[in-house]
Design an enzyme around this catalytic site. Sequence first.
Site, PDB file in Angstrom:
ATOM      1  N   GLU A  62       0.790  -1.187   0.051  1.00 60.24           N
ATOM      2  CA  GLU A  62      -0.036   0.054   0.022  1.00 60.24           C
ATOM      3  C   GLU A  62       0.741   1.162   0.046  1.00 60.24           C
ATOM      4  O   GLU A  62       1.309   1.805   1.023  1.00 60.24           O
ATOM      5  CB  GLU A  62      -0.898   0.006   1.218  1.00 60.24           C
ATOM      6  CG  GLU A  62      -1.964   1.186   1.160  1.00 60.24           C
ATOM      7  CD  GLU A  62      -2.927   1.217   2.333  1.00 60.24           C
ATOM      8  OE1 GLU A  62      -4.226   0.825   2.281  1.00 60.24           O
ATOM      9  OE2 GLU A  62      -2.426   1.038   3.507  1.00 60.24           O
ATOM     10  N   GLN A  63       1.143   1.983  -1.279  1.00 64.37           N
ATOM     11  CA  GLN A  63       1.511   3.110  -1.325  1.00 64.37           C
ATOM     12  C   GLN A  63       0.714   4.075  -2.083  1.00 64.37           C
ATOM     13  O   GLN A  63       0.106   3.654  -3.045  1.00 64.37           O
ATOM     14  CB  GLN A  63       3.031   3.095  -1.760  1.00 64.37           C
ATOM     15  CG  GLN A  63       3.330   2.324  -3.117  1.00 64.37           C
ATOM     16  CD  GLN A  63       4.608   2.786  -3.890  1.00 64.37           C
ATOM     17  OE1 GLN A  63       4.884   3.883  -3.881  1.00 64.37           O
ATOM     18  NE2 GLN A  63       5.369   1.793  -4.123  1.00 64.37           N
TER      19      GLN A  63
END
Length: 535
Positions: free
Chosen positions: A370-371
């Site tokens: 998750e970026q």
Amino acid sequence: MAIIRNPILPGFNPDPAFCRVGDDYYIATSTFEWYPGVQIHHSRDLVNWRLASRPLNRKTQLDMRGNPDSCGVWAPALTYADGLFWLIYTDVKRRLGNFKDTHNYLVTAPSIEGPWSDPIYMNSSGFDPSLFHDDDGRKWFVNMVWDHRRRRSSFDGILLQEYSTKEQRLVGPIRNIFKGSPLGLVEGPHLWKRNGWYYLTVAEGGTAYNHAVTMARSRTIDGPYELHPNIHLITSKDAPDAPLQRAGHGFYVETSTGEVFHTHLCSRPLPGTRRSPLGRETSIQRVVWSEDGWLHLAQGGQVPAVEVEGPNLPPHPFPPEPEGHDFDETELPSAFQWLRTPEPDRIFSLSARAGHLRLYGRESIGSWFEQALVARRQTSWVYSAETSLEFEPETYQQLAGLICYYDRARFHYLAVSADDDGRRVLQVISCLGDHPDALMTYALESDLPLPDNGPVHLGVDVRLAELQFRWSQDGKAWTPVGPVLDASILSDEAGPGAHGSFTGAFVGMAAHDMTGRAFPADFDFFSYRESLSEA
């Protein structure tokens, strides 16, 4: 008659599946770790194309969190039958080492815009699946089979199995119907039928510079298949000076006027190099049937052409894509995608601050989970991009800015962050793809001090293999930041091995917060402007 100029889908658009429904033509391409999954472009004249759909857009269809770089959605296949579009795709969970975890699924929809169904699981024996609708009503599923033992080759042929629409699963015996040609690395199978023959096109040679479209046929669907007299229908492997390199992996379509064309992927290396930041792109070739029932390129030979005579169809242009976006929309503009997650609300918002794209800093730039990175494809060798950022980080663990990105090991990042005293600074962070642990380098000897608050305008100019960042306080007076960087590292060929990476260069906006507090960054606009000349 109109001229098709290749590539028709510039930038990262590989593995083109071709589908005609009446007077409409569709091409589905791979998206790998970029979300939503699968790009489907639409045309009515084969010359002009527009993005029509990205069908895999919710968690029940696709969740790629944890997928390594260049995994995710490989080689979709799009067909139309029984009043439905049928989309087959692979979600690859592992690609390195002996094993590959390749899960194949089917979704359907009554129109190209959807609604697309939840997926039906098919199998996991290999990748590049495709579905063929026979004229007797039966449906057949093909995919390459992966041999982890590597006693000969991991590419162990093309499997065939029947698909039951009633039971919604594969049924009956599994047969290996085609082992490929001496070129090897057989993948990307597509079946169709004409004049009592079953035709099979496959990709061979790997997706680097030995790539090819190989053709075979049989009187029965389960073989044996005989090879094309030339073996390969389309290839640039023996033409190192051809403008379109790495040609292979495509599909055949007959137009409503009876003309025939074949798609293929290709790449355009930067002049004097073997690096292609634009990735694997999509092209179309005119083909003709010979008297003996084999396809050949209309121009002769096997090498794909840049300019191809278009079909005898009325011109159907689409409005040009805008160069800039002010983020006044309620949805993310279609030019942009993000990485892996089916929960975009956790990484960006268009409503949290009116007229802005707010990114919530999440995990590091190396994260496979998750970026917050929202970007668009690079589609020209020469372009400029700009954005305006409001961001007041509290610690050096928070950063946001303008990024030129290939994957976790290949990027250039013009980032606003904070120094040890909490004052805003500008950094140039790169990862050059030449270290197994993806270690970063900093181009500036010392961070550039910024005003304590207010917007920061960030820009980048790319000309062939040269990349120059710049910044401005007012968006008018610009100052270069750092040295000229190597834009060619943002390419498949800059990675490990000839077949190790499969996407292309993106440019966009990013925010990272390694404190875990999801510190926000607000982007007021984003513009992308290509040069009229790539010389």
